[in-house]
Motif scaffolding. Sequence first.
Motif, PDB file in Angstrom:
ATOM      1  N   ILE A  81       0.807  -1.221   0.000  1.00  0.00           N
ATOM      2  CA  ILE A  81       0.000   0.000   0.000  1.00  0.00           C
ATOM      3  C   ILE A  81       0.839   1.269   0.000  1.00  0.00           C
ATOM      4  CG2 ILE A  81      -2.173  -0.863   0.897  1.00  0.00           C
ATOM      5  CD1 ILE A  81      -1.209  -0.249   3.664  1.00  0.00           C
ATOM      6  N   LEU A  82       2.112   1.185   0.381  1.00  0.00           N
ATOM      7  CA  LEU A  82       2.943   2.391   0.376  1.00  0.00           C
ATOM      8  C   LEU A  82       3.628   2.598  -0.973  1.00  0.00           C
ATOM      9  CD1 LEU A  82       4.573   2.360   3.894  1.00  0.00           C
ATOM     10  CD2 LEU A  82       2.453   3.391   3.162  1.00  0.00           C
TER      11      LEU A  82
ATOM     12  N   ILE B  38      -2.470   9.673   2.841  1.00  0.00           N
ATOM     13  CA  ILE B  38      -2.152   8.504   3.656  1.00  0.00           C
ATOM     14  C   ILE B  38      -0.951   8.790   4.549  1.00  0.00           C
ATOM     15  CG2 ILE B  38      -3.106   6.821   2.023  1.00  0.00           C
ATOM     16  CD1 ILE B  38      -0.205   6.065   1.307  1.00  0.00           C
ATOM     17  N   SER B  39      -0.926   8.094   5.670  1.00  0.00           N
ATOM     18  CA  SER B  39       0.198   8.204   6.591  1.00  0.00           C
ATOM     19  C   SER B  39       1.286   7.235   6.148  1.00  0.00           C
ATOM     20  CB  SER B  39      -0.262   7.860   8.004  1.00  0.00           C
ATOM     21  OG  SER B  39       0.851   7.696   8.832  1.00  0.00           O
ATOM     22  N   MET B  40       2.547   7.662   6.242  1.00  0.00           N
ATOM     23  CA  MET B  40       3.667   6.781   5.904  1.00  0.00           C
ATOM     24  C   MET B  40       4.316   6.232   7.172  1.00  0.00           C
ATOM     25  SD  MET B  40       3.758   6.930   2.599  1.00  0.00           S
ATOM     26  CE  MET B  40       5.355   6.533   1.938  1.00  0.00           C
ATOM     27  N   PRO B 102       1.206   2.918   8.943  1.00  0.00           N
ATOM     28  CA  PRO B 102       1.608   3.233   7.568  1.00  0.00           C
ATOM     29  C   PRO B 102       0.558   2.733   6.580  1.00  0.00           C
ATOM     30  CG  PRO B 102       3.426   2.252   8.775  1.00  0.00           C
ATOM     31  CD  PRO B 102       2.223   2.130   9.645  1.00  0.00           C
ATOM     32  N   GLY B 103       0.064   3.626   5.752  1.00  0.00           N
ATOM     33  CA  GLY B 103      -0.955   3.249   4.770  1.00  0.00           C
ATOM     34  C   GLY B 103      -2.364   3.658   5.141  1.00  0.00           C
ATOM     35  N   LYS B 133       1.525  11.075   2.214  1.00  0.00           N
ATOM     36  CA  LYS B 133       1.605  10.897   0.768  1.00  0.00           C
ATOM     37  C   LYS B 133       0.225  11.157   0.162  1.00  0.00           C
ATOM     38  CE  LYS B 133       2.903   7.265  -2.513  1.00  0.00           C
ATOM     39  NZ  LYS B 133       3.208   5.842  -2.585  1.00  0.00           N
TER      40      LYS B 133
END
Lengths: 210, 143
Positions: A81-82, B38-40, B102-103, B133
């Motif tokens: 997902i990243l 989104i958070s990383m 994350p995500g 992101k």
Amino acid sequence: MESTQLVAKRRETINKGSTRALRRSGRIPAILYGDGVLRAVSIDAKEWAHSFQYASGNKVIGLKLDNDEYKVLVKDTQRDILSGGVMHIDFYAIRAGKKLSTVVPIHLEGTPKGIIEGGILEQKIEEIEVVCLPEDIPDFFAIDVSQLEVGDSLHVSDIPTPREVEIRTDVHLTVVVITHAKAVEEPVSEIEEEVVEEIAIGDGSEEGAE
Amino acid sequence: MLSPKRTKYRKTHRGRAIPNAKRAQRGNEVSFGDYGLISMENMQISARQIEAARVAMTRHIKRGGKVWIRIFPNIPYTKKPAETRMGKGKGSPEKWLAAVKPGTVMFEIAGVDVNLAERAVELAGSKLPVKTKFVVRHHAGWD
């Protein structure tokens, strides 16, 4: 339904280390199952990204493995997902003449009247689950949204479907709705007000302590 | 600011934001709008930070758009008053935190063009304690 070709290689070892090594070498680990077949395979990542990156579950792919060719559907795609990279793919082998369950994407056509008036189009459902023969799988369901005004919506029951395709998704579900855009309210934010209050309270308590 | 209407217990163990935690297994797709933030990283975000991000975003898009907040601060954070001796029990609730991995999709926007959405999301991300992101929703069946 148009068919396209993809070449797969058999995987000999199936464990964490070999799978990671496979990904490093530019291939995607995958599994092929259905119609009495169960094989661990791998495909070329570049070939996948070039032609099949956004392949939905209803696209029939001709998967070449050794000397055999299987007609397959993409049942599942695992993504990081990243980074967005594909980690693993599930291929489902289909047999001509045997009914199957798959998902078909919905395409919205036209610009709704409501959007011109300042509304926002919200698509609640992207795909619809159907049961049909492999040769009858539609590429997509097209819905004309050009007549929708603010507050209007379309449901699964409004989608025109061929007779040979059976819909499995709840027909009462909303597919698309035109909602009002929210106007921006606050001239002064709540946060700023609260910070001011807290500073005032803090000053008072410090004075009291002294 | 966001906070729970009522809770079963006023104070709970709040856990920790462990570095290198597993990626978000849910809430990791843009489900409502056209664009998302989104958070990383793995972190606990306070209700105040969420509100600051929302304000930054809505002020930039001005009118015509719609914003969704996908995270909710439901973890109570307690603190003892200043200049208090140790003991005498746990401190009182100070603020509320939301756990993100994350995500995790934290915000979504619809009804604005991509450049405006990207800038609004960038401004919102600058109010948050995590690296972020900008992501665009991919509609099924379109190449």
